[in-house]
Design an enzyme around this catalytic site. Structure first.
Site, mmCIF file in Angstrom:
data_model
loop_
_atom_site.group_PDB
_atom_site.id
_atom_site.type_symbol
_atom_site.label_atom_id
_atom_site.label_comp_id
_atom_site.label_asym_id
_atom_site.label_seq_id
_atom_site.Cartn_x
_atom_site.Cartn_y
_atom_site.Cartn_z
ATOM 1 N N PRO A 132 0.842 -1.200 0.000
ATOM 2 C CG PRO A 132 0.042 -0.981 2.189
ATOM 3 C CD PRO A 132 0.747 -1.941 1.265
ATOM 4 C CE LYS A 133 2.515 7.348 -3.758
ATOM 5 N NZ LYS A 133 2.137 8.456 -2.867
ATOM 6 C CB VAL A 134 1.869 4.442 3.986
ATOM 7 C CG1 VAL A 134 1.428 5.083 5.296
ATOM 8 C CG2 VAL A 134 1.859 2.918 4.110
#
Length: 578
Positions: A132-134
């Site tokens: 996931p692209k935090v």
């Protein structure tokens, strides 16, 4: 205060989300003069600075992160059009005492625009890893002999702000690691811990800005305990990803192991992207990241240059676009609605170039004019909705709406000057209620443009030849339209009443099958209190209007059932006692 703003701008304007998406051309520049573009650019810069100051100094968030990012992109584009450096005209340098150089540069990520670009990037790379692209603030962590010696904000990718002193108040950042290599550089994201956060429903909810604000404050604040760290890169670490993830977890960074997925086939990617968009997780995300297992040595990394990893952002909840025009539409009952013409944008696979914002009063409250930027979202059933006006152009050209006193339930019963919209809406409504199939609003518009129909009953006397003479209408279509017009003459009286627009007929006690019965039904409705006094007056005013009486007379002459004569006289209702 000024130093704080400068530091915030240094972090935010040089974050990977913004920097990696900076346009590199000056195409499609605004159709303004150079002076106007200068003024509007300065105005947007000032607005962005005001939002930053309000949030970081007073904790007031006036704009969503998604919207903020898009306006930063807009500003950068304008500055490229002006041949200016692609960042706001604020001093962005930090003091020497507070700046640290990254041992390994932050490269940023290129953003995929769709499945075609995804498939091109994947070619020859599978298997790859997905995370996931935090949505937070990028940092570098530097460990020497297991001790944390530096925590550095991303800054411009080469150097950033020294946040080492703040690290001791963030429980998720180990200060000492027993089993760490002698020299270790990690890159990751400081984020805000959330409980069961659903990106699809809540968006980023200002998470990135809150983290930046907490880290920029001079004093220690207890809220730092809510900050976590997600390590997404270990330059010069173990080559194999599984080994890298397990070692990170053993050293006190477990999230990357928990939220990393080995991708063998492309179909897994879309499924996981939607999972992180829709399902509850403990942090905000703005997309997914794909990375190949083999990376260059850290010494080769450069800001803005990364071929081994890409991002695919989530579908936007908000899309910022420019208002091109303000249109006023007048409906059948005289209601004036405002429709904004927009630069075309895409939301959830829908191309949107118009949005209805409701009444003139709401338009005036929104104070939205051509050139303004608005944020759109999708309401129920995928209907585009204006969420807010996010920035107003400085040089405004005001527009005068139609006179609302002129348009009402009894206006434009004939085709006269200024009545085109409402009259055509009346014809469309009448045709629909008389169940005319294939007689569209375009068909009615052609009939009125040629002045073949100038009142609600004018079509009753048309011949096939009249219709066929219209531009672009062949004999076959003319016959089809004529057939529908002829069929409509035999529709029930109730269809005609609704089609003409007689209000509240459904509230009267019994069915009405003749125009002359309305006098009696009105009196009964008054006695039985079936209608409010306001409704009674509206109904009485409508059926006693001279234009409506004339329509009833013409329908009688045409032999329409329910309007026929008795003893050679059309019986018209009289007013009721108020």
């Amino acid at each position: 205060m000024l130093n704080l703003l400068i530091l915030i701008l240094f972090i935010v304007f040089n974050s990977p989300t913004v920097a990696a998406e900076t346009p590199n051309t000056a195409k499609n520049c605004p159709a303004w003069s150079q002076d106007t573009l200068q003024r509007e650019t300065k105005s947007l810069m000032q607005q962005i600075a005001q939002w930053d100051q309000l949030y970081h100094q007073k904790g007031i968030s006036e704009i969503d992160d998604e919207v903020y990012d898009q306006l930063i992109m807009e500003l950068t584009h304008w500055q490229l059009c002006l041949k200016q450096a692609p960042h706001p005209h604020f001093p962005l340098a930090v003091t020497i005492d507070n700046k640290l150089v990254h041992p390994v540069a932050h490269t940023g990520l290129s953003k995929l625009k769709g499945e075609q670009e995804l498939n091109r990037w994947l070619r020859g790379r599978l298997p790859v890893w997905l995370q996931p692209k935090v949505d937070g603030v990028a940092v570098t962590l530097v460990y020497q002999k297991g001790k944390l010696v530096s925590l550095i904000s991303r800054g411009n990718g080469s150097a950033g702000v020294d946040w080492t002193a703040k690290s001791q108040y963030i429980p998720d950042i180990p200060q000492n690691i027993e089993n760490a290599p002698p020299d270790m550089v990690l890159q990751g994201e400081l984020f805000l811990h959330k409980e069961a956060h659903r990106q699809q429903l809540s968006g980023s909810d200002g998470a990135r800005s809150r983290v930046a604000g907490l880290m920029m404050r001079k004093e220690h604040v207890p809220e730092l305990k809510q900050v976590g760290v997600f390590i997404w890169s270990w330059p010069d670490g173990p080559t194999e990803m599984e080994s890298k993830l397990r070692k990170l977890a053993n050293m006190g960074f477990p999230l990357a192991l928990r939220y990393s997925h080995k991708i063998e086939i492309p179909e897994q990617i879309q499924k996981l992207r939607m999972h992180y968009f829709a399902q509850p997780i403990p942090f905000a995300t703005d997309g997914i990241v794909l990375k190949q297992e083999i990376e260059p040595r850290g010494s080769q990394w450069q800001p803005g240059s990364n071929s081994w990893a890409v991002a695919w952002k989530h579908p936007l909840r908000y899309q910022v676009t420019q208002v091109r025009e303000v249109n006023f539409t007048i409906g059948r009952t005289g209601k004036i609605s405002v429709v904004l013409g927009l630069d075309k944008v895409k939301l959830d696979d829908r191309q949107i170039s118009r949005v209805n914002i409701g009444s003139v009063r709401r338009w005036q409250q929104l104070d939205v004019l051509p050139g303004d930027r608005v944020a759109l979202t999708l309401a129920g059933h995928g209907i585009p909705k204006l969420d807010q006006v996010v920035w107003r152009i400085k040089e405004r050209q005001y527009i005068h709406p139609p006179d609302k006193q002129r348009y009402h339930a009894l206006s434009c019963l004939k085709l006269t000057a200024g009545c085109g919209q409402q009259f055509n809406a009346r014809l469309k409504w009448l045709g629909e209620n008389l169940q005319m199939t294939g007689v569209s609003s375009g068909s009615w518009a052609m009939l009125t443009e040629q002045e073949l129909v100038t009142d609600l009953t004018g079509w009753l006397t048309l011949s096939v030849q009249d219709i066929a003479a219209l531009p672009g209408i062949g004999d076959k279509r003319a016959q089809a339209i004529y057939s529908q017009l002829s069929k409509a003459k035999n529709q029930p009286f109730s269809y005609w009443m609704k089609g003409i627009g007689v209000p509240y007929m459904d509230k009267l006690s019994d069915d009405v099958d003749h125009w002359q019965q309305l006098e009696q039904k009105l009196a009964e409705a008054q006695l039985k209190q079936q209608l409010t006094s306001g409704q009674l007056k509206k109904l009485s005013d409508f059926i006693n209007d001279e234009q409506i009486k004339m329509i009833a007379e013409k329908l009688s002459v045409a032999g329409i059932k329910g309007f026929d004569r008795e003893n050679g006289v059309v019986v018209n209702p009289v007013g009721i006692v108020q």
